[in-house]
Design a protein around this motif. Sequence first.
Motif, mmCIF file in Angstrom:
data_model
loop_
_atom_site.group_PDB
_atom_site.id
_atom_site.type_symbol
_atom_site.label_atom_id
_atom_site.label_comp_id
_atom_site.label_asym_id
_atom_site.label_seq_id
_atom_site.Cartn_x
_atom_site.Cartn_y
_atom_site.Cartn_z
ATOM 1 N N GLY A 1 0.785 -1.221 0.000
ATOM 2 C CA GLY A 1 0.000 0.000 0.000
ATOM 3 C C GLY A 1 0.817 1.271 0.000
ATOM 4 N N CYS A 2 2.131 1.157 0.181
ATOM 5 C CA CYS A 2 2.993 2.336 0.157
ATOM 6 C C CYS A 2 3.180 2.825 -1.272
ATOM 7 N N ARG A 3 3.491 4.095 -1.411
ATOM 8 C CA ARG A 3 3.732 4.702 -2.713
ATOM 9 C C ARG A 3 5.216 4.990 -2.868
ATOM 10 N N GLN A 4 5.789 4.579 -3.983
ATOM 11 C CA GLN A 4 7.179 4.914 -4.299
ATOM 12 C C GLN A 4 7.192 5.853 -5.494
ATOM 13 N N ILE A 5 7.577 7.098 -5.268
ATOM 14 C CA ILE A 5 7.668 8.068 -6.360
ATOM 15 C C ILE A 5 8.959 7.826 -7.121
ATOM 16 N N ASN A 6 8.822 7.657 -8.409
ATOM 17 C CA ASN A 6 9.966 7.387 -9.268
ATOM 18 C C ASN A 6 10.651 8.666 -9.720
ATOM 19 N N SER A 7 9.855 9.693 -10.046
ATOM 20 C CA SER A 7 10.451 10.914 -10.571
ATOM 21 C C SER A 7 9.485 12.077 -10.419
ATOM 22 N N PHE A 8 10.050 13.275 -10.275
ATOM 23 C CA PHE A 8 9.302 14.513 -10.383
ATOM 24 C C PHE A 8 9.635 15.139 -11.732
ATOM 25 N N HIS A 9 8.621 15.582 -12.444
ATOM 26 C CA HIS A 9 8.803 16.211 -13.751
ATOM 27 C C HIS A 9 8.458 17.689 -13.606
ATOM 28 N N LEU A 10 9.433 18.542 -13.891
ATOM 29 C CA LEU A 10 9.300 19.977 -13.704
ATOM 30 C C LEU A 10 9.178 20.679 -15.052
ATOM 31 N N SER A 11 9.061 21.989 -15.018
ATOM 32 C CA SER A 11 8.847 22.761 -16.241
ATOM 33 C C SER A 11 9.914 22.448 -17.292
ATOM 34 N N GLY A 12 9.465 22.113 -18.497
ATOM 35 C CA GLY A 12 10.363 21.765 -19.600
ATOM 36 C C GLY A 12 10.629 20.285 -19.728
ATOM 37 N N ASP A 13 10.371 19.505 -18.678
ATOM 38 C CA ASP A 13 10.633 18.068 -18.713
ATOM 39 C C ASP A 13 9.584 17.348 -19.557
ATOM 40 N N MET A 14 10.017 16.265 -20.166
ATOM 41 C CA MET A 14 9.118 15.387 -20.912
ATOM 42 C C MET A 14 8.984 14.065 -20.181
ATOM 43 N N PHE A 15 7.821 13.439 -20.327
ATOM 44 C CA PHE A 15 7.610 12.124 -19.724
ATOM 45 C C PHE A 15 6.539 11.383 -20.519
ATOM 46 N N GLY A 16 6.455 10.084 -20.253
ATOM 47 C CA GLY A 16 5.470 9.260 -20.950
ATOM 48 C C GLY A 16 5.994 8.585 -22.200
ATOM 49 N N LEU A 17 7.248 8.836 -22.576
ATOM 50 C CA LEU A 17 7.828 8.196 -23.759
ATOM 51 C C LEU A 17 8.394 6.847 -23.325
ATOM 52 N N GLU A 18 7.628 5.797 -23.514
ATOM 53 C CA GLU A 18 7.991 4.468 -23.042
ATOM 54 C C GLU A 18 8.691 3.678 -24.143
ATOM 55 N N ASN A 19 9.464 2.669 -23.714
ATOM 56 C CA ASN A 19 10.067 1.772 -24.707
ATOM 57 C C ASN A 19 9.201 0.546 -24.957
ATOM 58 N N GLY A 20 8.024 0.531 -24.352
ATOM 59 C CA GLY A 20 7.055 -0.540 -24.580
ATOM 60 C C GLY A 20 5.707 0.047 -24.942
ATOM 61 N N ALA A 21 4.706 -0.795 -24.994
ATOM 62 C CA ALA A 21 3.383 -0.359 -25.437
ATOM 63 C C ALA A 21 2.547 0.242 -24.322
ATOM 64 N N SER A 22 2.955 0.056 -23.064
ATOM 65 C CA SER A 22 2.139 0.539 -21.948
ATOM 66 C C SER A 22 2.995 1.290 -20.936
ATOM 67 N N HIS A 23 2.333 2.068 -20.105
ATOM 68 C CA HIS A 23 3.023 2.858 -19.087
ATOM 69 C C HIS A 23 3.430 1.977 -17.912
ATOM 70 N N ARG A 24 4.647 2.167 -17.428
ATOM 71 C CA ARG A 24 5.161 1.390 -16.297
ATOM 72 C C ARG A 24 4.817 2.025 -14.961
ATOM 73 N N PHE A 25 4.412 3.305 -14.985
ATOM 74 C CA PHE A 25 4.089 4.027 -13.761
ATOM 75 C C PHE A 25 2.769 4.764 -13.950
ATOM 76 N N THR A 26 2.204 5.205 -12.846
ATOM 77 C CA THR A 26 1.091 6.151 -12.863
ATOM 78 C C THR A 26 1.664 7.555 -12.777
ATOM 79 N N ALA A 27 1.024 8.504 -13.453
ATOM 80 C CA ALA A 27 1.454 9.904 -13.391
ATOM 81 C C ALA A 27 0.279 10.773 -12.991
ATOM 82 N N ASP A 28 0.533 11.731 -12.106
ATOM 83 C CA ASP A 28 -0.497 12.719 -11.803
ATOM 84 C C ASP A 28 0.151 14.072 -11.533
ATOM 85 N N ALA A 29 -0.697 15.102 -11.448
ATOM 86 C CA ALA A 29 -0.218 16.468 -11.273
ATOM 87 C C ALA A 29 0.050 16.741 -9.803
#
Length: 223
Positions: free
Chosen positions: A65-93
């Motif tokens: 039930g714990c949450r492990q944050i993988n990364s913070f994405h700040l102004s100018g950063d890109m994310f969501g470009l995966e090397n597979g067909a699906s997302h490996r993480f959840t992303a929110d604002a």
Amino acid sequence: MLVRTSAVCARPPAGMLSALAGGQIFSSEFRYRRGEEVFGEGEEAQYVYQILSGAARTYKLLPDGCRQINSFHLSGDMFGLENGASHRFTADAVVETNVSIMKRVSLLDAMTRYRTGPGSLLSLVTRNLVHAETHMLLLGRKTALEKVAAFLLEMDERLTHPAVLTLPMSRRDIADYLGVALETVSRTLSILKDEGLLQFYGPTQRRVVLLDREGLARLEAQG
């Protein structure tokens, strides 16, 4: 998951998205409310995202039930470009956040047709790898003081050494990023303040003045 909130407009993609696409394809700009999901783990990776303002976090919910944050994405950063067909993480604002969104298939197609694409893509991948490597090293720190010092210096570097470091994330977010308890983060920040390494600016304590970057760097180096 495509945005459920307000679409601002379609326009030529800004910043790094424009470089990757050779300025030839369009993106849409969307606004997410604080805490609103951008995409979920396991969902089809249809889009690539760039932060225009605000911040996002990517994370996994662990079996306990714990949450492990993988990364913070700040102004100018890109994310969501995966090397597979699906997302490996959840992303929110993290806070109210504006993003530029482009279809991944359109981006990849544009990169095959324009000479600027591959070099820009390499720059993007390298930047994301640096963030991932920094996080991995940070998690390997021995003490909470070392972890929090390293985190503050990372944010200071990514935000280009502002006079006042404005952290969009909460202490809970920081704890889930560092892999420590919330109380540990609060106690450690108080220690750093008492030692004259930082001070808080304003009532929220999310605005921080780093008084002694060299001192923080010495703490970080102890790991």
